[in-house]
Each structure stands twice: as C-alpha cells, then as structure tokens.
Design an enzyme around this catalytic site. Structure first.
Site, PDB file in Angstrom:
ATOM      1  CD  GLU A 195      -2.799   1.415   0.280  1.00  0.00           C
ATOM      2  OE1 GLU A 195      -3.171   2.572  -0.002  1.00  0.00           O
ATOM      3  OE2 GLU A 195      -3.232   0.405  -0.294  1.00  0.00           O
ATOM      4  CD  GLU A 196       0.476   3.732   3.020  1.00  0.00           C
ATOM      5  OE1 GLU A 196       0.689   4.555   2.114  1.00  0.00           O
ATOM      6  OE2 GLU A 196      -0.608   3.663   3.612  1.00  0.00           O
ATOM      7  CB  SER A 595      -9.324   8.492   1.624  1.00  0.00           C
ATOM      8  OG  SER A 595      -8.218   7.781   2.134  1.00  0.00           O
ATOM      9  CG  ASP A 670     -11.576   0.821   3.728  1.00  0.00           C
ATOM     10  OD1 ASP A 670     -10.430   0.463   3.393  1.00  0.00           O
ATOM     11  OD2 ASP A 670     -11.989   1.984   3.615  1.00  0.00           O
ATOM     12  CG  HIS A 702     -10.062   3.235   0.937  1.00  0.00           C
ATOM     13  ND1 HIS A 702     -10.605   3.767   2.082  1.00  0.00           N
ATOM     14  CD2 HIS A 702      -9.244   4.208   0.450  1.00  0.00           C
ATOM     15  CE1 HIS A 702     -10.153   4.990   2.273  1.00  0.00           C
ATOM     16  NE2 HIS A 702      -9.328   5.277   1.299  1.00  0.00           N
TER      17      HIS A 702
END
Length: 725
Positions: A195-196, A595, A670, A702
């Site tokens: 994800e990051e 978000s 999510d 999400h």
C-alpha cells in the site's frame, strides 16, 4: 487484413442522456455518456521503431497481436491470433508480455485480485515460433509470474514461497520453503509495503538470468486485523497482518538465489531490524545489487551496493532530511556501468542528479523553484534525459529533454495543461497525452525532437458531448490567508451563472501530504458529478491546502508532526474567503471528502462548526492511531513519540462540537482505512448526543464500488446535499 492503428479503447458507451443538456447520475455512472478514448495496450519493442498492440480483425472478429510501425501505424505482421492460444480447449487471453528477446509471451488467465496491486492467476508461456503453449504450474494459481530475460525460466510465488519453472527441462523447483500465511512471505510484500511503498512483486531477475534477488518478510509479530465479511449464512472473519502506527512491523531481509549453484546468499543490511527496505534494483553488473535502506522515521535513506556472491554490502550514498524522504522509482543505472541518475529534494525541490558508482555526485542536472515529477529515461547514445516537470506552473505538467551535462534544455510539449509522455524503447518516438480542464485527452505521436508525426486520438466527439451538456471546465483562483499563505483553488459554476445571485457552495477536499486536486487537467466521474451539482444550482469549490504537493518541500512538509492542523485552518480560511464573494450564500457552505478528505471534512464540521452547514465524510481516518505505520509515521512519527500530534487533530476528540448536518459513509470490508474509524467516530457522536446520518456499504473496500454501488453512493450524497445545503 485491415490496417489497424494503435488500439483505441473506449472506456464505455456514448449514448446521450434523455435530455440533451441535463446531466443525470446514469450518464456518469452507468451509460458512459462522457467517457473518453485513450491509447492502450501498446508495448514498445526493442528496436524502438515498432510496437505491439492487441487488435481485432473487423472481418473475422478475431483478436490478434499486431506488430506495427510507430511512424505510420502500418502493420508489419500479425504475431499471433486468438486461435493460436487455445490450451486444452480453453481460449486464453491475448497478451503482449514478451520476454527480453521477444521469442516468448507470458499469458495470465483467471486472475483474482488480492489487494490494490496484487493478484493471482494461472499463467502460460506461448512460444511464438513453434506456437507451443506451456502451463507454468498445475499446482495452483501463481502470483507475480515473471519470465527470465533469456526466456528459459519463469519465477513465481505460491503459498508465500518462490518457485522457478524451467521451461527447457519442464521442471518446477521450489527455492524457498519457510513461507507461511500471516508469518513468512517470500517474493511478495506484506500489506503495508504494497500500500505505502507501492509495489507487490518482491523478486527480481538479474540481467544474465542466473540470479533472483528477493525480499523475505517476517511478519510473525505484526498484530492481526480482523474484518467480518457478510457473505454466507455465517459471516466469515478475514484476518491479515496490519501494523498500525507505533506497532511492530515486519522484519525484512534481502536474499539472492543463484540458479546454477542452487544456493542462496543473504545480503548484509546492518544490525538494525526496525527499518525499511523500500526498493532493491539490479545495477548494470549482474553481480551487484543496489538496496535502498531507510530508517523507521523515514528521514534517512542509504544506498547500499551488495555483492550478491558474498552478501557483503557497502553504503555508497546517504541522504538525510529534516522532515521525511519520499521514495520513488527514478533511480536509473546508466548502461555505461559507471554512473547513475536519481531525483532528490536536497535543495528543497525535486531535481535530477548524476552520480558516479562510488557515490560521488557529478552534478545537479536540473534546478529551480519547480519539481521534476517523472523521469522517463536516458538516451545514452545522445546523452539526453527525458522528464516531466512543473516548471511552467504547479498546476501544469510539461515534458522536457536535457543533456546529462545540464545544458540544452528543451520543452517537448507545447500546449498548456497536463502533458504526459510514453517513450519508445530507444527514445525515437513518444506518445504525448495532453489534456486541460477545458479539453479531454488529445493524444499524438511525436519524434524525439517534439515534432508531430500523427494524431492518435482527438476525442472530438467527447468534447462535443461535453459542450452539449455545458461541461466547460474549472475556473482557477488564488487567494492569501490571513497569515499570508497563497493557496490555489478552482470553482465549477452553474452554466447559467449570474453574479448578481447568491449560490450555495460545496467544497471538495482531499488535502493529504503531497497530493493535488487543483490541476489543469481533464478529470473523471467525480468531476462530472460536480458539474451535475452545478446544474442543480451549486458552486463546487476546491482548495489545495498546505501540505499538498508540487510547490516545494517547505509548503508540502509544513504539516510535519501535526497532520490536520494547518490543513483544517486553510480549508476554514478558504470557506471564509468564499463567503465574502458577492455570489456566495455565506450561510450555505458545505464540505466533503474521501479518505484523507473524509478526515478533513470531519475536522472541518467539528473544529469549523460555525463555518460549515454540512459535511460528508467517506471512508475517513478519524484518528491516526488506527492507520498504518509507514504512512502515518512518515508524517507524525510514532504515537509513543508524538501523542499530541495524534490526538490534537482527531475528529473523535471534537465530536461534541458538531453543529451542522453530517453524513458518515464507509465500506465494511475496507482493508485500508478500517471501518473501525467510522464506528468509533459514530460512537463518539452518539455519546455527545449529536444527530448525524451514516451509511455503510457491505463488504466494500476503500473504493466502494461494484454493481450499482457507485450510483447508489453518489445518489445518497446528492440527496443529502439537496436536502440540507
């Protein structure tokens, strides 16, 4: 055989709405009325003069992979057709995933998504000359299947272990054996890295096809997050490792498997285990691996060169920053084997730098109060670097060429707006995609001097339809806050706008670190919804607050250690500035976001309760204590180090301030911003005895999509706005 152009993919239909000038939600989310065409499915071949694309024969209706000339688009040959890729009676999908020598193609079928960037599938190797099809494995679907450069092997991940299929010997070899779900991952990333740090495949072939460098994640001590999926008679619990801020991360190690010796070496990453390895990359030397090592605070980045035969590594370059360092994919090792190119913010703006292989800086290639936003590559024959930047405006993007010496800079794009380029392998040609807030994508083929070769797509019909519906783009503005900070914004006004009237305003916000919403580009369904609201008599406004990107390090990183504070102040000041405009009804200003934007909307309706009449928060973070370690700690450090930074701007702690109408929305499935965020915020609002509305979307992630989900979601938000603003 009909001569095809590069494949043009229509992103939906073009049926007009019932009323030729009135936008409906069906137009946006179901009919595809405003969809534009794009150039897709193209892959440049090694010669740089030809490309392959997936085409369809209009007479036989058969799909095929065509090799065509860049210059004129003429087909050189049909490499293979759908009839060639039938395996045991099953028709496989067409693919252009060639190996390096362009003799074999990897085909993925029956793909299943996992997270944002990962999926598993059944893979097949198609040999072009013999038309032979080889199943990579019959023992279960594979992740990240990758042909070796010489086309003799396929590496893949299954059940958290790495395997190699030898295509010549028809043998499958397992090279790691300790993979266990939610404990050890080989060759793939854990959730938070995917994800990051934005990559999922975590193994890489060397250029000589004799070695595989790979990641091993030990996530045994990472806490488990559990989500309930409401799918059957008894709901299912989905569990995965998710390190929240301040919690334990995976311990990451780097290894190299040697296919000829059938042995593995471990790369020396130093004694510290609580750190990140955001990238590894082979140099031009197939025995030398570059490893990027970053501390947990993400403000120190080491470049290690590792000898993969021994595992010994040396730090050749270290970059430190008083805030944090953003990792990208710009690192490029030149074919001369003596230099490498990277981008860095070391002078406060992201620029290109050239280094020797011993880590000594040769020169800064670009400079100025603007950013290099993408490195396209280097033509070493001419010594030319191609890149994208914000030199003309933070709101725009242009494509440039410059010598490695830092001289002879030339702008290759010539229309204001957002310009992106895709270069052929040898940089002879590039496809230029241009759009602006007033015009959809205009896609051309150009030579490397910027000269137009041919127009690939003008989206003339899409522009005509937009005009019929009075979709005319955004109006940019700039204002100064009471503290003297200049902020950029845009307005979308009703087509019949009358400046003698007063209109309600809905502000849209994202506002997260390094993001940008105020940009001169054509946008998608969310922006179309803004025009839909404008037709209902609303003005839609958007302001990029402090902390957003593309204006230099000091502007972007001013929110360091205190996320939410300055951003909220800027949105409140923006609302006050809008309220002073003669055409705005100051009593009817609302705000919404998704978000990070949902976090901002939640803060604005609580901390700015006297300013906003309405807010909608979709999938919001409501306390950074609930979000993942890599993202959150990059900007706040850990909760143990910075308790105040976590709690002073958590909407949960301001629930008692709510005054206006509030709608809270979340997907229960999510995996990114957990449903927990909205559950706990709603509990705080309940205990504060504050009326509000909420909606949950069962099992949705999400993105909150699938089936009629999007039209339902935007219909709900529209009804809430029209009733309350």
């Amino acid at each position: 055989m009909k001569q095809p152009l590069i494949m043009l993919m229509l992103m939906g239909g073009t049926a007009l709405a019932q009323s030729p000038h009135t936008i409906t939600l069906e137009d946006i989310f179901q009919k595809g009325t405003f969809d534009t065409k794009t150039v897709s499915g193209l892959r440049s071949l090694k010669d740089g003069k030809t490309y392959v694309s997936i085409e369809s024969n209009p007479e036989t209706k058969l799909g095929y992979v065509a090799k065509s000339n860049y210059r004129d688009g003429k087909v050189v040959e049909a490499i293979y057709t759908e009839k060639d890729i039938i395996y045991k009676g099953k028709k496989l999908p067409l693919s252009t995933d060639f190996n390096w020598d362009e003799t074999k193609i990897l085909i993925a079928a029956d793909s299943e998504p996992i997270y944002r960037r990962s999926s598993k599938a059944n893979h097949y190797v198609f040999e072009i000359a013999s038309k032979k099809i080889t199943e990579v494995s019959s023992k279960g679907k594979q992740l990240f299947a990758t042909l070796s450069p010489d086309g003799t092997k396929v590496a893949f991940v299954r059940d958290n272990n790495i395997f190699i299929k030898d295509l010549l010997l028809a043998e499958e070899t397992q090279i790691t054996h300790d993979g266990v779900s939610n404990k050890i991952i080989n060759g793939g990333t854990d959730w938070v890295y995917e994800e990051e740090f934005a990559f999922a495949k975590a193994f890489f072939w060397s250029s000589d096809s004799k070695k595989i460098a790979y990641y091993k994640f030990n996530e045994a001590e990472v806490p488990v997050y559990s989500m309930t999926l409401f799918e059957q008679l008894y709901p299912r619990e989905y569990q995965y490792k998710y390190p929240k801020a301040g919690e334990k991360n995976s311990v990451v190690s780097i290894h190299c498997y040697h296919t000829e010796e059938k042995k593995t070496t471990q790369i020396d990453l130093g004694s510290e285990q609580d750190q990140y390895i955001p990238r590894i990359k082979w140099t031009q030397n197939p025995d030398l691996l570059c490893v990027l090592r970053m501390n947990r605070h993400q403000n120190k980045l080491d470049y290690l060169f590792a000898n993969v035969a021994t595992g010994v590594s040396n730090t050749i370059l270290t970059e430190e920053n008083k805030y944090y360092i953003d990792v990208n994919d710009d690192l490029t090792f030149l074919q001369n084997g003596e230099q490498f190119l990277l981008t860095s913010e070391q002078d406060g703006y992201n620029h290109l730098y050239l280094y020797n292989m011993d880590g000594r800086q040769i020169r800064q290639i670009t400079s100025g109060e603007w950013l290099v936003t993408k490195l396209y590559g280097v033509n070493e024959k001419t010594g030319t670097v191609y890149y994208q930047s914000t030199e003309k405006s933070p709101l725009q993007r242009d494509v440039y060429a410059i010598d490695l010496t830092g001289k002879n800079k030339k702008m290759l794009s010539n229309s204001p707006g957002t310009n992106t380029a895709t270069f052929s392998t040898d940089f002879s040609y590039y496809i230029l995609d241009h759009s602006s807030t007033h015009s959809p994508a205009y896609i051309t083929l150009n030579d490397n001097d910027g000269r137009l070769v041919r127009v690939l797509e003008d989206n003339k019909k899409a522009k005509q339809i937009a005009d019929q519906f009075s979709i005319t783009g955004s109006e940019f503005f700039q204002f100064k806050t009471t503290t003297g900070v200049s902020l950029n914004g845009y307005l979308i006004k009703p087509a019949n706008f009358d400046d003698s009237k007063k209109y309600p305003v809905l502000m849209y916000v994202y506002g997260g670190p390094g993001s940008q919403n105020v940009a001169d580009s054509w946008t998608g369904s969310r922006n179309l919804w803004f025009h839909y609201l404008a037709q209902k008599g609303y003005i839609v406004a958007c302001i990029d607050n402090r902390g957003t990107g593309f204006r230099g390090e000091e502007f972007q990183k001013s929110t360091y250690l205190n996320l939410g504070k300055l951003e909220t102040e800027d949105q409140i000041e923006g609302a006050k500035w809008l309220a002073k405009q003669s055409f705005v009804d100051s009593e009817r200003i609302g705000i919404w976001g998704w978000s990070y934007g949902g976090y901002m909307a939640s803060l604005c309706i609580t901390k700015g309760a006297d300013i906003f009449k309405l807010a909608i928060a979709v999938a919001p973070v409501t306390t950074w204590r609930y979000y993942d370690s890599i993202y959150t700690e990059r900007y706040l450090r850990t909760p143990q180090e910075n308790q105040q930074g976590y709690d002073d701007n958590s909407p949960i702690n301001y629930a008692d301030r709510l005054k206006g109408k509030f709608l809270l929305i979340h997907g229960t499935g999510d995996d990114n911003v957990h449903f927990q965020n909205s559950v706990m915020f709603s509990e705080a609002l309940i205990q504060a005895n504050k009326p509000f509305e909420q909606a949950y979307y069962p099992n949705k992630n999400h993105g909150i999509y699938g089936g009629n989900t999007r039209i339902h979601l935007y219909g709900k938000m529209t009804d809430f706005i029209t009733k309350n603003l």
